[in-house]
Scaffold this motif. Sequence first.
Motif, PDB file in Angstrom:
ATOM      1  N   TYR A 110      53.576  93.952  48.898  1.00  0.00           N
ATOM      2  CA  TYR A 110      53.485  92.543  48.533  1.00  0.00           C
ATOM      3  C   TYR A 110      52.261  91.888  49.180  1.00  0.00           C
ATOM      4  CZ  TYR A 110      54.501  87.554  48.504  1.00  0.00           C
ATOM      5  OH  TYR A 110      54.396  86.201  48.371  1.00  0.00           O
ATOM      6  N   LEU A 111      52.058  92.149  50.469  1.00  0.00           N
ATOM      7  CA  LEU A 111      50.913  91.566  51.163  1.00  0.00           C
ATOM      8  C   LEU A 111      49.598  92.070  50.592  1.00  0.00           C
ATOM      9  CD1 LEU A 111      52.155  91.552  54.856  1.00  0.00           C
ATOM     10  CD2 LEU A 111      51.918  89.609  53.308  1.00  0.00           C
ATOM     11  N   GLU A 130      49.098  92.909  47.444  1.00  0.00           N
ATOM     12  CA  GLU A 130      48.905  92.210  46.178  1.00  0.00           C
ATOM     13  C   GLU A 130      48.410  90.788  46.409  1.00  0.00           C
ATOM     14  OE1 GLU A 130      52.449  92.387  43.816  1.00  0.00           O
ATOM     15  OE2 GLU A 130      52.539  94.568  43.943  1.00  0.00           O
ATOM     16  N   VAL A 131      48.996  90.102  47.383  1.00  0.00           N
ATOM     17  CA  VAL A 131      48.580  88.734  47.687  1.00  0.00           C
ATOM     18  C   VAL A 131      47.130  88.714  48.149  1.00  0.00           C
ATOM     19  CG1 VAL A 131      48.928  86.792  49.274  1.00  0.00           C
ATOM     20  CG2 VAL A 131      50.891  87.875  48.176  1.00  0.00           C
ATOM     21  N   SER A 132      46.760  89.643  49.024  1.00  0.00           N
ATOM     22  CA  SER A 132      45.389  89.653  49.518  1.00  0.00           C
ATOM     23  C   SER A 132      44.401  89.965  48.394  1.00  0.00           C
ATOM     24  CB  SER A 132      45.220  90.630  50.682  1.00  0.00           C
ATOM     25  OG  SER A 132      45.433  91.951  50.261  1.00  0.00           O
ATOM     26  N   ARG A 147      44.794  89.083  45.219  1.00  0.00           N
ATOM     27  CA  ARG A 147      44.667  87.840  44.446  1.00  0.00           C
ATOM     28  C   ARG A 147      43.792  86.832  45.180  1.00  0.00           C
ATOM     29  NH1 ARG A 147      50.637  87.812  43.079  1.00  0.00           N
ATOM     30  NH2 ARG A 147      50.762  86.441  44.865  1.00  0.00           N
ATOM     31  N   VAL A 148      43.964  86.728  46.492  1.00  0.00           N
ATOM     32  CA  VAL A 148      43.166  85.780  47.273  1.00  0.00           C
ATOM     33  C   VAL A 148      41.698  86.163  47.219  1.00  0.00           C
ATOM     34  CG1 VAL A 148      42.698  84.956  49.610  1.00  0.00           C
ATOM     35  CG2 VAL A 148      45.046  85.056  48.775  1.00  0.00           C
TER      36      VAL A 148
END
Length: 52
Positions: A36-37, A39-41, A43-44
Amino acid sequence: MAEKEFRRIDREVESEMLADPVKRREYMQAMERKKYLNEVSKRVRKEMHMYG
């Protein structure tokens, strides 16, 4: 050569963890959190690239 040994040790530790149900659940939760982290990174980073 050392990298091959590290991989072997990682596999042994992982197999021990997967044998114990409690440790297996904790391991799977940690892997989900890590995914999850990541994927978030991604996107960021993508948004930072798009907007400068």
